[in-house]
Write a protein that holds these residues in place. Structure first.
Motif, short mmCIF file in Angstrom:
data_model
loop_
_atom_site.label_atom_id
_atom_site.label_comp_id
_atom_site.label_asym_id
_atom_site.label_seq_id
_atom_site.Cartn_x
_atom_site.Cartn_y
_atom_site.Cartn_z
N ARG A 33 -74.74 6.56 33.31
CA ARG A 33 -73.98 7.14 34.42
C ARG A 33 -73.58 6.06 35.42
O ARG A 33 -72.44 6.01 35.89
CB ARG A 33 -74.83 8.22 35.11
CG ARG A 33 -74.15 8.88 36.31
CD ARG A 33 -75.06 9.91 36.93
NE ARG A 33 -75.20 11.08 36.08
CZ ARG A 33 -74.32 12.08 36.05
NH1 ARG A 33 -73.27 12.05 36.84
NH2 ARG A 33 -74.50 13.10 35.25
N GLU A 49 -68.19 12.19 41.87
CA GLU A 49 -68.68 11.69 40.59
C GLU A 49 -69.23 12.78 39.69
O GLU A 49 -68.96 12.81 38.50
CB GLU A 49 -69.80 10.69 40.83
CG GLU A 49 -69.38 9.52 41.66
CD GLU A 49 -70.51 9.00 42.49
OE1 GLU A 49 -71.66 9.39 42.23
OE2 GLU A 49 -70.26 8.22 43.41
N GLU A 50 -69.97 13.66 40.30
CA GLU A 50 -70.73 14.61 39.49
C GLU A 50 -69.83 15.34 38.50
O GLU A 50 -70.22 15.60 37.39
CB GLU A 50 -71.45 15.62 40.39
CG GLU A 50 -72.53 14.99 41.28
CD GLU A 50 -73.47 14.08 40.51
OE1 GLU A 50 -73.90 14.46 39.41
OE2 GLU A 50 -73.75 12.97 40.99
N THR A 51 -68.58 15.64 38.93
CA THR A 51 -67.71 16.36 38.01
C THR A 51 -66.99 15.39 37.08
O THR A 51 -67.09 15.52 35.86
CB THR A 51 -66.67 17.21 38.79
OG1 THR A 51 -66.07 16.34 39.74
CG2 THR A 51 -67.31 18.40 39.43
N ASP A 53 -69.28 13.60 34.66
CA ASP A 53 -69.82 14.52 33.64
C ASP A 53 -68.78 14.88 32.60
O ASP A 53 -69.08 14.96 31.41
CB ASP A 53 -70.35 15.80 34.31
CG ASP A 53 -71.68 15.53 35.00
OD1 ASP A 53 -72.36 14.58 34.57
OD2 ASP A 53 -72.03 16.24 35.94
N LEU A 84 -68.50 11.92 30.31
CA LEU A 84 -69.68 11.81 29.44
C LEU A 84 -69.60 12.85 28.32
O LEU A 84 -69.90 12.56 27.16
CB LEU A 84 -70.96 12.03 30.26
CG LEU A 84 -71.37 10.89 31.19
CD1 LEU A 84 -72.48 11.34 32.15
CD2 LEU A 84 -71.87 9.69 30.38
N GLU A 85 -69.16 14.02 28.68
CA GLU A 85 -69.04 15.11 27.71
C GLU A 85 -67.99 14.75 26.65
O GLU A 85 -68.23 14.89 25.45
CB GLU A 85 -68.62 16.38 28.47
CG GLU A 85 -68.76 17.66 27.68
CD GLU A 85 -70.20 18.06 27.45
OE1 GLU A 85 -70.94 18.16 28.43
OE2 GLU A 85 -70.57 18.23 26.25
N HIS A 93 -73.35 12.89 26.98
CA HIS A 93 -73.99 13.66 28.04
C HIS A 93 -75.50 13.57 28.00
O HIS A 93 -76.15 13.39 29.03
CB HIS A 93 -73.53 15.12 27.97
CG HIS A 93 -73.53 15.73 29.33
ND1 HIS A 93 -74.61 16.40 29.83
CD2 HIS A 93 -72.59 15.72 30.30
CE1 HIS A 93 -74.33 16.79 31.05
NE2 HIS A 93 -73.12 16.40 31.37
N ALA A 109 -76.97 10.21 29.61
CA ALA A 109 -76.53 9.80 30.94
C ALA A 109 -77.56 8.95 31.68
O ALA A 109 -77.22 8.03 32.42
CB ALA A 109 -76.16 11.02 31.77
N GLN A 110 -78.84 9.25 31.47
CA GLN A 110 -79.88 8.52 32.22
C GLN A 110 -80.51 7.40 31.38
O GLN A 110 -81.49 6.79 31.80
CB GLN A 110 -80.98 9.50 32.68
CG GLN A 110 -80.51 10.56 33.66
CD GLN A 110 -79.78 9.97 34.87
OE1 GLN A 110 -80.18 8.95 35.43
NE2 GLN A 110 -78.68 10.61 35.25
#
Lengths: 311, 578
Positions: free
Chosen positions: B410, B426-428, B431, B434-435, B440, B443-444
Motif C-alpha cells: 500500500r 487513498e483508501e478508495t 483499494d 489493489l483490487e 488486495h 496490501a500490508q
C-alpha cells in the motif's frame, strides 16, 4: 548498442597493443613514474614525466577517458596553488601585498609560492594521469592473475570491486530514473530535501547490490572457489614489446640515479627560484624520451603490420 | 539403480516457519533429461540447489533427509569432487560472471580445482570450439550480448566436466534465438554426451519435448513425476494445470489418440489426419468460438505507420525520425517513426541490443533523441521533465525491484500519489487499484518478499497510481510463470479496453501473440515492420508462436492464438468427419 557498431567496436578493441602488454609491465612502468614524481622536485623533470605519460595516453587513444581525470586534476592544481599562495609567505618576489586584515594580517602573494604550488600540482597531475592509465590499460583480471597465489582473495575482491563499481553506478542512475518516473523530483529544491529524496534510491541500490553479491558468491561457490590450492592460467607470453619497455624503465632508473647523484632533480623555490641550466633541460628530455617508449612502440605497431607479430 | 536419489528431503530456509522442501522423494537415472516445473516459490530452485550441494552449506537453514549421488550420500562427498560431478547454471548471467575477460571466466572453475595449465588449455580449446566462443576469448564480458554471456557461463561450467548439469531458468533473460541456442547446446550435451540434465524452465514450448522425465512441484512437494509426456499432458488437461506448452494444450481437448508435443508432430498429425484421428471430440463449439481473446484494435495501418481508420484526436504519441547516439559514439537508434493512439496495444520485438529499451527511454524522456522528435499529446517530450510526465506516461522498467523499498505494498502506491500531489482519498483509489491488480490480500505485505509476478504487479500498481494514458513496459514477462503471465496479460488488456495505450517490449512471442493487438519488429536500431499481430507473427520464422508454426502453409488464414488454433483444429476435425 547496434550489433554492427558493437562488432566494429569489438574488433577495434582487439587490435590495440595496450591489451597485449603484460599487467606486470604496465604496473612496473606506472610504479616507476609515480615513484619518480614523488622523488623529483624539479619542475623540468616533473613536466617530462607528465608529458611522457600524456603522450602514452594519447597514443593509446585514451584522451577522452583522460580528459575527465584531467579536469579533476586541474581543479586540485588550482586548489593547491591557492592554498599554497595564501598560507606560505616565503619568497622574495612579491606580487601582491594586501592591507592588514584583522586576524590574518597582511596577505603576501609571492611568485615563488605560486610556482611551488604549480610544481606540486604538476606532481599530482602525473599521479592522476598514471592512475588513469592504470584503470584503462591494466585489466582487473590481469591484477588477479599477477597476484595469484596467497594474494588471490585480495586480488579477487579488488577485481570484483573494479568490475562492479560501474555496474553499481549504472544501477544508481537507473533507480534514480525509475523514481523520477514515479514523480520524484530530485532537482531544484534545497540540499536537505534532495538528500531525503535520494535515501530511497540508496536503499534500493543497497538491497540490489546485496542480492547481486549473494548471487555472485553462489556462482563462485558452485565453481569450487575456496577449495584450497589453486592454479593460475597464464596465457599471455612476455612479448618483445614488454621486454623493450622493461629495458626503457631500467634506463630511466639508471639515468634518474645519475641525475639524483648530481643533484639535478632537486629544485629550490625559495627564497628565489633557482636558475636552470641546459643540463637540466637535456636530462629531462632524455628521461621523457625513455618513458615515451610505449607510445613509440604503439605507433610503430599501428603503422607497420609486420611489427605486430614481433611486438 | 538410481543415479540421483532424494529421500525424505525437507529443508527450511533460515528463520522460515514453512519448509521450502517438504518430504521430497525422487529417483533420477543417469543420462536423463529432467524438466522441473512449478509456480514461483514452489521449491524448484531449492531442490536443484540441494542436489548441487549448496544446501545447507551456502544458505544455512535446516536440512533433513538424504541425497545420494551415485550411491554416495552428498554430505560425505568432498567438495572438490562434488563441484566436478554437478555443474549449475543460474538464471541471470550478469550475476554469475566473476571475471572481466571471457577466457579468464572460462578457466576460473578449473583454476579453483587446481588443474594443470596444459589440461586447462585443452579443455578451453574444447569448450571454446563446442560453444563457438573462440572469437570472443579476449573480449570483455560486459561487451557481450545476454545470450553470449549465458554461453560463457555454461562453457565455464562445462570446462569443469560435470556429470550432472543443472540449469535454473537459463533462457529467461534471453531473446528467442539466443534461448533456442542455449537449449540446443543442452540437448546436444544430453543426447551426444549422455550428460544428466536437470532443467527448470518457464517457457515450456522450448523444452517440453526434450524431457525424459517431467517433475511438477507445488508447495515444496513433487506432485507429478512422469516419464511419459503424454500421460503428463492428460493429467495436466484434467487438472487444468497451466504447465502445458501451446501445442499439447491445443490438442489436449481434441480427444486425439496421440497428443503431439512438438510443432513437427502436430503438423504431421494434421497432414495425415483421417476421420479416425480425432474421435469423440470433446471440443465445445460455443466455448471455442466465444473465447474473445483475439485482441484487434480494429485499426489498419500501412508500412509508413499512418493509420487510415484512427481518429486524429486520439493520437497520444508521435515519434518522428528518432535517432540516438550514446556518449561512447554507439548509434543505438536511427530513423524511427511510431504513432500510438488511445487503446493501442503494441508489442515491440527484436534481438538483444536492437535498441528497444533505448527507444522506450527516448519516448519516456529519460534520454533525448540525437535526431528527430518525440511528441506526447502534441507537446514535445523534452519540454517537460521526466517527473512532470509521470501523470501521463507510466514506465515499468525491466527490474521491478528498482521500484520497491517501502514497508508495505500500500505504501508503494501511496508514495506515487504523494509525489504527484494527487488527491489523498487513498483508501478508495488505492483499494480500487489493489483490487484491479489482484493485490488486495497483499496490501500490508513487504513487496520485496513477494513472488516475482506479484512484485511485477506491485511495480505496475505504483505507476498506474498516477493514472497514465500511455503505459510503457520493458520486458515485464521475464521470469514469470504461465499463470502470472496470463494474469499480467489480462490486466494489460483491461487497461487497453479502458482506452490507455500500451507499448511493451518482450522476447516472449507466445505472450505477444495472445495479448497484443499489434507487433513492431526492430533490428539494429530501427523499426523495420509494424502491423497487426496476425500479419507479423504468422509470417515470421522465429518471431512466431507455436500455434502459428503448426498451421503455417496448411491453411490460408493466419492463426496465432490458442483460441484461433482451437477453432481451426475444430474445423479440421469437422472437415475430416465429413
Amino acid at each position: 548498442m547496434g550489433i554492427k557498431t558493437k562488432e566494429r567496436h569489438r574488433q577495434s578493441e582487439e587490435e590495440k597493443m595496450r591489451h597485449r602488454l603484460q599487467p606486470a609491465t604496465v604496473l612496473l612502468y606506472l610504479t616507476v613514474v609515480v615513484f619518480l614524481s614523488l622523488f623529483f622536485t624539479h619542475p623540468f623533470y616533473l613536466l617530462a614525466l607528465f608529458l611522457a605519460v600524456a603522450i602514452v595516453i594519447f597514443s593509446f587513444d585514451l584522451i577522452r577517458e583522460w580528459s575527465s581525470y584531467l579536469k579533476i586534476g586541474l581543479c586540485f592544481l588550482v586548489v593547491i596553488m591557492f592554498v599554497n599562495v595564501f598560507l606560505v609567505r616565503e619568497g622574495a618576489t612579491v606580487l601582491f601585498l594586501s592591507p592588514a586584515i584583522p586576524g590574518l594580517g597582511r596577505i603576501r602573494i609571492t611568485f615563488e609560492a605560486l610556482c611551488y604550488g604549480a610544481g606540486m600540482g604538476l606532481r599530482l597531475l602525473v599521479i592522476i594521469s598514471a592512475f588513469c592509465l592504470f584503470m584503462y590499460v591494466v585489466h582487473p583480471d590481469g591484477i588477479i592473475r599477477l597476484l595469484g597465489g596467497r594474494s588471490y582473495k585480495i586480488a579477487l575482491a579488488l577485481g570484483l570491486s573494479l568490475r562492479l563499481f560501474p555496474l553499481m553506478r549504472a544501477d544508481f542512475l537507473r533507480i534514480m530514473q525509475v523514481q523520477q518516473c514515479r514523480g520524484v523530483n530530485f532537482h531544484g529544491q534545497g540540499w536537505r530535501e534532495r538528500t531525503v529524496k535520494t535515501i530511497p534510491v540508496i536503499k534500493v541500490l543497497l538491497l540490489s547490490s546485496l542480492e547481486r553479491a549473494f548471487q555472485l558468491a553462489e556462482s563462485l561457490q558452485a565453481r569450487g572457489y575456496g577449495l584450497g590450492k589453486r592454479t593460475s592460467f597464464m596465457r599471455n607470453r612476455w612479448r618483445i614489446g614488454d621486454k623493450l619497455i622493461v629495458v626503457a624503465i631500467c634506463l630511466v632508473l639508471c639515468l634518474s640515479m645519475w641525475l639524483v647523484m648530481r643533484g639535478q632533480t632537486e629544485f629550490h623555490y625559495y627564497p628565489r627560484l633557482q636558475s636552470v641550466g641546459s643540463g637540466d633541460f637535456f636530462g629531462a628530455v632524455f628521461l621523457g624520451i625513455f618513458l615515451m617508449i610505449p607510445a613509440f612502440l604503439n605507433w610503430g605497431w599501428k603503422k607497420w603490420p609486420t611489427l605486430r607479430s614481433r611486438i | 539403480m538410481a543415479y540421483i536419489k532424494v529421500e525424505n528431503l525437507t529443508y527450511y530456509y533460515p528463520e522460515a516457519e514453512k519448509p521450502a522442501l517438504d518430504n521430497v522423494n525422487l529417483q533420477l537415472n543417469r543420462g536423463e533429461f529432467v524438466l522441473v516445473l512449478g509456480r514461483s516459490g514452489c521449491g524448484k530452485s531449492t531442490l536443484v540447489r540441494a542436489i548441487a550441494g549448496l544446501l545447507p552449506d551456502f544458505y544455512g537453514g535446516k536440512l533433513g533427509g538424504s541425497i545420494y549421488l551415485d550411491n554416495q550420500e552428498i554430505r560425505t562427498i568432498k567438495r572438490e569432487v562434488l563441484v566436478q560431478k554437478v555443474g549449475m547454471v543460474f538464471q541471470d548471467p550478469e550475476s554469475q560472471l566473476i571475471m572481466s575477460n571471457v577466457e579468464q571466466e572460462l578457466v576460473l572453475g578449473m583454476e579453483n580445482l587446481g588443474l594443470s595449465v596444459g589440461l586447462m588449455q585443452r579443455r578451453l580449446m574444447e569448450v571454446g570450439a563446442a560453444l563457438v566462443l573462440h572469437p570472443y576469448l579476449q573480449d570483455d564480458v560486459t561487451e557481450l550480448s545476454g545470450g553470449l554471456k549465458q554461453k560463457v557461463v555454461l562453457a565455464s561450467i562445462l570446462a569443469m566436466q560435470p556429470e550432472i548439469l543443472i540449469l535454473d531458468e537459463p533462457t529467461s533473460q534471453l531473446d528467442p534465438v539466443a534461448g533456442e541456442e542455449i537449449l540446443t547446446i543442452v540437448r546436444r550435451l544430453n543426447e551426444e554426451q549422455g550428460m544428466t540434465v536437470i532443467l527448470i524452465e518457464q517457457r515450456l514450448e522450448r523444452c517440453f519435448h526434450l524431457a525424459d522425465r517431467i517433475l511438477l512441484m507445488e508447495q515444496g512437494r513433487i506432485v507429478q513425476n512422469q516419464t511419459d509426456a503424454g500421460a503428463f499432458v492428460q493429467w495436466a488437461t484434467k487438472e487444468k494445470s497451466p504447465f502445458l506448452p501451446p501445442i499439447p494444450k491445443l490438442f489436449a481437448g481434441s480427444s486425439c489418440a496421440r497428443i503431439p508435443l512438438t510443432v513437427k508432430e502436430g503438423r504431421q498429425l494434421l497432414e495425415k489426419s483421417s476421420p479416425h484421428t480425432f474421435q469423440n471430440s470433446s471440443y465445445n463449439l460455443s466455448e471455442t468460438c466465444n473465447t474473445g481473446d483475439t485482441n484487434d484494435s480494429g485499426k489498419t495501418r500501412n508500412a509508413l505507420d499512418t493509420c487510415d481508420t484512427c481518429d486524429p484526436c486520439d493520437l497520444l504519441l508521435q515519434v518522428k525520425n528518432v535517432g540516438y547516439i550514446y556518449e561512447n559514439g554507439v548509434e543505438a537508434l536511427k530513423g524511427n517513426n511510431l504513432k500510438l493512439y488511445k487503446g493501442d496495444f503494441l508489442v515491440l520485438m527484436g534481438e538483444n541490443a536492437a535498441g528497444k529499451t533505448t527507444l522506450l527511454k527516448n519516448i519516456r524522456g529519460l534520454l533525448h533523441p540525437t535526431t528527430g522528435t518525440v511528441h506526447f499529446l502534441g507537446q514535445e517530450i523534452r519540454e517537460k521533465s521526466v517527473e512532470e510526465w509521470a501523470g501521463e506516461i507510466g514506465y515499468l522498467s525491466q527490474n521491478p525491484n528498482d521500484y520497491l523499498f517501502l514497508p508495505t505494498v500500500r505504501d508503494e502506491i501511496v508514495f506515487t500519489l504523494k509525489n504527484l500531489q494527487l488527491p489523498q482519498e487513498e483508501e478508495t483509489s488505492v483499494d480500487i487499484l489493489l483490487e484491479k491488480l489482484g493485490l488486495h490480500g497483499l496490501a500490508q505485505s513487504y513487496a520485496r518478499d513477494l513472488s516475482s509476478g506479484e512484485r511485477q504487479r506491485v511495480a505496475l500498481a505504483s505507476i498506474l497510481a498516477a493514472d497514465p494514458q500511455l503505459i510503457i513496459l520493458d520486458e515485464p514477462t521475464r521470469g514469470l510463470d504461465y499463470d502470472m503471465k496470463a494474469q499480467l496479460g489480462e490486466i494489460l488488456q483491461k487497461l487497453q479496453q479502458e482506452g490507455r495505450a500500451i507499448l511493451l517490449v518482450t522476447h516472449d512471442v507466445e505472450f505477444a501473440a495472445e495479448y497484443a493487438a499489434e507487433i513492431a519488429l526492430m533490428t539494429q536500431g530501427t523499426i523495420i515492420a509494424r502491423g497487426n499481430k496476425e500479419e507479423i507473427l504468422s509470417d515470421s520464422i522465429f518471431y512466431t508462436p507455436q500455434v502459428a508454426k503448426l498451421f503455417q502453409n496448411l491453411i490460408d488464414e493466419p492463426v496465432i492464438t490458442l483460441a484461433q488454433g482451437k477453432l481451426m483444429l475444430m474445423k479440421k476435425i469437422f472437415q475430416n468427419s465429413l
